[in-house]
Write an enzyme that holds these catalytic residues in place. Structure first.
Site, PDB file in Angstrom:
ATOM      1  N   SER A 189     -27.878 -18.644  32.647  1.00  0.00           N
ATOM      2  CA  SER A 189     -26.715 -17.882  33.125  1.00  0.00           C
ATOM      3  C   SER A 189     -27.186 -16.584  33.770  1.00  0.00           C
ATOM      4  CB  SER A 189     -25.776 -17.644  31.944  1.00  0.00           C
ATOM      5  OG  SER A 189     -24.526 -17.234  32.389  1.00  0.00           O
ATOM      6  N   ASP A 246     -19.585 -26.774  35.392  1.00  0.00           N
ATOM      7  CA  ASP A 246     -19.751 -25.372  34.993  1.00  0.00           C
ATOM      8  C   ASP A 246     -18.537 -24.572  35.460  1.00  0.00           C
ATOM      9  OD1 ASP A 246     -22.434 -22.903  35.472  1.00  0.00           O
ATOM     10  OD2 ASP A 246     -20.447 -22.758  34.549  1.00  0.00           O
ATOM     11  N   HIS A 249     -21.133 -24.926  31.300  1.00  0.00           N
ATOM     12  CA  HIS A 249     -22.031 -23.792  31.523  1.00  0.00           C
ATOM     13  C   HIS A 249     -23.102 -23.642  30.440  1.00  0.00           C
ATOM     14  CE1 HIS A 249     -23.241 -20.031  33.314  1.00  0.00           C
ATOM     15  NE2 HIS A 249     -23.084 -19.382  32.170  1.00  0.00           N
TER      16      HIS A 249
HETATM   17  C1  LIG Z   1      -9.517 -11.841  32.690  1.00  0.00           C
HETATM   18  C2  LIG Z   1      -9.878 -10.483  33.253  1.00  0.00           C
HETATM   19  C3  LIG Z   1     -11.282 -10.470  33.816  1.00  0.00           C
HETATM   20  C4  LIG Z   1     -11.589  -9.198  34.646  1.00  0.00           C
HETATM   21  C5  LIG Z   1     -13.074  -9.151  35.057  1.00  0.00           C
HETATM   22  C6  LIG Z   1     -13.276  -9.637  36.471  1.00  0.00           C
HETATM   23  C7  LIG Z   1     -13.861 -11.013  36.467  1.00  0.00           C
HETATM   24  C8  LIG Z   1     -15.329 -11.000  36.714  1.00  0.00           C
HETATM   25  C9  LIG Z   1     -15.802 -12.395  36.925  1.00  0.00           C
HETATM   26  C10 LIG Z   1     -17.083 -12.648  36.940  1.00  0.00           C
HETATM   27  C11 LIG Z   1     -17.596 -14.019  37.212  1.00  0.00           C
HETATM   28  C12 LIG Z   1     -18.579 -14.491  36.188  1.00  0.00           C
HETATM   29  C13 LIG Z   1     -19.667 -13.488  35.930  1.00  0.00           C
HETATM   30  C14 LIG Z   1     -20.506 -13.932  34.757  1.00  0.00           C
HETATM   31  C15 LIG Z   1     -21.831 -13.240  34.746  1.00  0.00           C
HETATM   32  C16 LIG Z   1     -22.551 -13.455  33.432  1.00  0.00           C
HETATM   33  C17 LIG Z   1     -22.877 -14.918  33.189  1.00  0.00           C
HETATM   34  C18 LIG Z   1     -23.290 -15.112  31.768  1.00  0.00           C
HETATM   35  O1  LIG Z   1     -24.309 -14.662  31.336  1.00  0.00           O
HETATM   36  S1  LIG Z   1     -22.182 -15.961  30.773  1.00  0.00           S
HETATM   37  C19 LIG Z   1     -22.735 -15.659  29.106  1.00  0.00           C
HETATM   38  C20 LIG Z   1     -23.921 -16.460  28.698  1.00  0.00           C
HETATM   39  N1  LIG Z   1     -24.120 -16.213  27.284  1.00  0.00           N
HETATM   40  C21 LIG Z   1     -25.309 -16.099  26.698  1.00  0.00           C
HETATM   41  O2  LIG Z   1     -26.350 -16.221  27.302  1.00  0.00           O
HETATM   42  C22 LIG Z   1     -25.306 -15.754  25.212  1.00  0.00           C
HETATM   43  C23 LIG Z   1     -25.538 -14.285  25.123  1.00  0.00           C
HETATM   44  N2  LIG Z   1     -25.349 -13.682  23.827  1.00  0.00           N
HETATM   45  C24 LIG Z   1     -24.171 -13.611  23.162  1.00  0.00           C
HETATM   46  O3  LIG Z   1     -23.200 -14.243  23.460  1.00  0.00           O
HETATM   47  C25 LIG Z   1     -24.152 -12.635  22.037  1.00  0.00           C
HETATM   48  O4  LIG Z   1     -25.462 -12.114  21.883  1.00  0.00           O
HETATM   49  C26 LIG Z   1     -23.732 -13.242  20.689  1.00  0.00           C
HETATM   50  C27 LIG Z   1     -22.287 -13.601  20.746  1.00  0.00           C
HETATM   51  C28 LIG Z   1     -24.574 -14.436  20.410  1.00  0.00           C
HETATM   52  C29 LIG Z   1     -23.957 -12.256  19.552  1.00  0.00           C
HETATM   53  O5  LIG Z   1     -23.290 -11.143  19.841  1.00  0.00           O
HETATM   54  P1  LIG Z   1     -23.671  -9.817  18.983  1.00  0.00           P
HETATM   55  O6  LIG Z   1     -24.484  -8.918  19.857  1.00  0.00           O
HETATM   56  O7  LIG Z   1     -24.280 -10.181  17.676  1.00  0.00           O
HETATM   57  O8  LIG Z   1     -22.284  -9.184  18.757  1.00  0.00           O
HETATM   58  P2  LIG Z   1     -21.183  -9.625  17.707  1.00  0.00           P
HETATM   59  O9  LIG Z   1     -21.696 -10.572  16.698  1.00  0.00           O
HETATM   60  O10 LIG Z   1     -20.590  -8.329  17.264  1.00  0.00           O
HETATM   61  O11 LIG Z   1     -20.130 -10.417  18.611  1.00  0.00           O
HETATM   62  C30 LIG Z   1     -19.512  -9.743  19.676  1.00  0.00           C
HETATM   63  C31 LIG Z   1     -18.370 -10.637  20.111  1.00  0.00           C
HETATM   64  O12 LIG Z   1     -18.910 -11.855  20.576  1.00  0.00           O
HETATM   65  C32 LIG Z   1     -18.117 -12.934  20.107  1.00  0.00           C
HETATM   66  N3  LIG Z   1     -18.934 -13.795  19.277  1.00  0.00           N
HETATM   67  C33 LIG Z   1     -19.896 -13.424  18.391  1.00  0.00           C
HETATM   68  N4  LIG Z   1     -20.471 -14.525  17.853  1.00  0.00           N
HETATM   69  C34 LIG Z   1     -19.823 -15.576  18.374  1.00  0.00           C
HETATM   70  C35 LIG Z   1     -19.933 -16.977  18.202  1.00  0.00           C
HETATM   71  N5  LIG Z   1     -20.872 -17.509  17.405  1.00  0.00           N
HETATM   72  N6  LIG Z   1     -19.106 -17.781  18.889  1.00  0.00           N
HETATM   73  C36 LIG Z   1     -18.187 -17.249  19.715  1.00  0.00           C
HETATM   74  N7  LIG Z   1     -18.000 -15.938  19.936  1.00  0.00           N
HETATM   75  C37 LIG Z   1     -18.838 -15.123  19.272  1.00  0.00           C
HETATM   76  C38 LIG Z   1     -16.981 -12.360  19.322  1.00  0.00           C
HETATM   77  O13 LIG Z   1     -15.855 -12.221  20.146  1.00  0.00           O
HETATM   78  C39 LIG Z   1     -17.504 -11.017  18.941  1.00  0.00           C
HETATM   79  O14 LIG Z   1     -16.483 -10.072  18.895  1.00  0.00           O
HETATM   80  P3  LIG Z   1     -15.709  -9.867  17.514  1.00  0.00           P
HETATM   81  O15 LIG Z   1     -14.838  -8.666  17.754  1.00  0.00           O
HETATM   82  O16 LIG Z   1     -16.797  -9.650  16.467  1.00  0.00           O
HETATM   83  O17 LIG Z   1     -14.927 -11.114  17.270  1.00  0.00           O
END
Ligand SMILES: CCCCCCCC/C=C/CCCCCCCC(=O)SCCNC(=O)CCNC(=O)[C@H](O)C(C)(C)COP(=O)(O)OP(=O)(O)OC[C@H]1O[C@@H](n2cnc3c(N)ncnc32)[C@H](O)[C@@H]1OP(=O)(O)O
Length: 477
Positions: A296, A390, A424
């Site tokens: 990603s 994706d 994705h």
């Molecule tokens: C709708 C309006 C939008 C307006 C914006 C405009 C749009 C812009 C459009 C852009 C187009 C697309 C652009 C995309 C660019 C980026 C592409 C990517 O990279 S996509 C992501 C790929 N992901 C990864 O590679 C994984 C990366 N790492 C993580 O996800 C995190 O490190 C982690 C979740 C594994 C751990 O997070 P951590 O640092 O430990 O933080 P925390 O545990 O406090 O969690 C934070 C938050 O994350 C969610 N979460 C955590 N764990 C999980 C889980 N196991 N499953 C699902 N979600 C998880 C959760 O919401 C946490 O928040 P809480 O408040 O704690 O619930």
């Protein structure tokens, strides 16, 4: 195989079991699959060659003594390893339900179940017998793993501590009832992320914040830098599993970790250059070049590294972009702005989730071209692994356009492998598919795409492809 586990871990394991979804009679009564860790007042009853039951648990299901659950290679395996699972001692053609479950480090439950029928000899081999329904159907030896779903909605499987395994519970229930109650056998299997002899070395060198995983032996080993996408922190599980295949792998954090920037608004390629130098100069890493593996946002960072930095020999992206996304990228006075987006192009699905696949601007149109990554400057070989479903962004389009750019400049044609019905989050093999979860950059729940079975098969193949690509271009250890 000597289990390198402390009693503390064992106690935690049993405690986890106590909270498991198993019928009360069995909670906390099932012991790990290694008799060496058993310290029960009651001599355990061996329910299978790899599984044991406490006497009371065995008595709780009278026929459990005859029925045994076996899986190989043994009481423990690595998460990316296939398992041979079989059940013995059933009645001829007996209907049974198999269930697999475990809890992640946040205590969230993942589970799958499927209905089967024993053969005329009372045996059930998942490599030959078709599942008749449930979480999956057909002959799927690893279906109980890749079809698992979290009990918590919008939850992804994330292994945060690769030094401890997930304890996967496998049960055999009598019959095909939707909620079967009669357990005939069960066993706990240790699914680890750190292979035998793989060393985990925290790296705090200069500004580099990472973890290095070294295979057993003295090497030198081909070196790879592994980079995740937007979300921050330091995820090690892909690197630790890859090290089990003979690579020295540096899992690299780049924001929201220790003293690194708190967000990814501004990134400096010099940081990533320092990481390349660290890995290249490591005594157990075989030069002259290193490999890059990016998922990603980590994928576009790898393309930028390959384009601007020296000694990048082989680069693999998993659903990466060929434009710089989500952050301003600086390098030696140069500034690459992030590709723009238009929230108005975000669609909402009928279930109310954001579909952001069209949100980003076209990087080939002005003024977006300034965000393009100059891959034509790269000396690296490229493998682009693409999920055709994706929904984070247009991965196939990016891979094809990057290939055109490379070939237009006389560079080697990159290998592009596209996986139908694959979303994705292309993770290592047998990771449950996550269709919807929170997007750290977009700040809301988004759909990621992927049909469970096809996406799962794609994860298995992608893992084979990237390992072969790195061995081909970086050499074997
Ligand atoms: C709708 C309006 C939008 C307006 C914006 C405009 C749009 C812009 C459009 C852009 C187009 C697309 C652009 C995309 C660019 C980026 C592409 C990517 O990279 S996509 C992501 C790929 N992901 C990864 O590679 C994984 C990366 N790492 C993580 O996800 C995190 O490190 C982690 C979740 C594994 C751990 O997070 P951590 O640092 O430990 O933080 P925390 O545990 O406090 O969690 C934070 C938050 O994350 C969610 N979460 C955590 N764990 C999980 C889980 N196991 N499953 C699902 N979600 C998880 C959760 O919401 C946490 O928040 P809480 O408040 O704690 O619930």
């Amino acid at each position: 195989m000597a289990l390198t586990r402390s009693p503390r871990w064992f106690a935690k394991g049993v405690a986890d079991l106590a909270n498991s979804p198993w019928p009360p009679t069995l909670r906390g009564r099932v012991w790990l699959a290694s008799p060496r860790l058993i310290s029960s007042p009651e001599p355990p009853t061996f329910g299978s060659s790899f599984g044991v039951l406490s006497k009371r648990a065995a008595a709780a299901s009278s026929s459990s003594m005859a029925v045994s659950l076996r899986w190989s290679p043994g009481p423990r395996s690595l998460w990316d390893e296939p398992l041979a699972i079989s059940v013995h001692g059933l009645a001829p053609a007996q209907p049974v339900t198999l269930r697999a479950s475990f809890r992640d480090e946040k205590g969230e439950l993942f589970q799958a179940s499927a209905r089967y029928q024993a053969d005329a000899g009372g045996q059930l081999d998942l490599a030959r017998a078709p599942a008749l329904g449930g979480s999956y159907s057909g002959v799927e030896p690893m279906g109980l793993f890749w079809s698992m779903k979290p009990a918590k909605p919008y939850w992804r499987l994330v292994k945060r501590d690769v030094q401890t395994p997930f304890l996967v519970e496998l049960e055999v229930y009598d019959g095909h009832d939707p909620q079967p109650t009669k357990v005939m056998a069960q066993v706990v299997h240790e699914r680890g992320f750190l292979g035998p002899g793989v060393k985990r070395i925290p790296v705090r060198e200069g500004s580099v914040r990472a973890t290095l995983f070294l295979p057993p032996g003295s090497g030198p080993f081909p070196g790879i830098i592994d980079i995740f996408g937007a979300g921050g922190g330091l995820l090690e599980y892909r690197a630790s599993l890859l090290a089990g295949h003979g690579f020295a792998v540096l899992a690299l954090a780049y924001y929201a970790f220790e003293d690194l920037p708190k967000d990814m608004k501004e990134l400096h390629l010099e940081y990533f250059e320092e990481a390349v130098q660290y890995l290249k100069n490591h005594s157990q890493v075989k030069g002259p070049g290193v490999g890059l593996l990016g998922f990603s946002k980590g994928g576009d960072l790898c393309l930028s590294m390959a384009s601007h930095l020296k000694d990048i020999t082989a680069t693999v992206t998993l659903n990466g972009s060929m434009a710089n996304v989500g952050s301003v990228l600086h390098y030696k006075g140069m500034t690459i702005p992030p590709l723009g987006s238009d929230p108005k192009r975000i669609k909402m699905t009928k279930d109310g989730f954001a579909d952001i696949v069209d949100a980003l601007n076209n990087p080939l149109e002005e003024p977006n071209r300034r965000s393009l990554i100059p891959v034509e400057k790269a000396e690296s070989c490229f493998l682009f692994l693409v999920g055709l479903d994706d929904h984070n962004w247009k991965s196939e389009f990016y891979a094809n356009e990057a290939a055109k750019l490379l070939q237009a400049h006389g560079k080697k044609k990159p290998k592009i492998i596209c996986y139908p019905a694959t979303g994705h989050y292309i993770e290592p093999p047998y990771f449950p598919v996550c269709p919807v979860s929170f997007h750290a950059l977009v700040g809301t729940l988004v759909i990621w795409g992927g049909e469970v079975s096809a996406h799962s098969m794609a994860q298995i193949d992608a893992w084979k492809q990237l390992r072969a690509f790195f061995h081909k271009h970086l050499g074997k250890d």
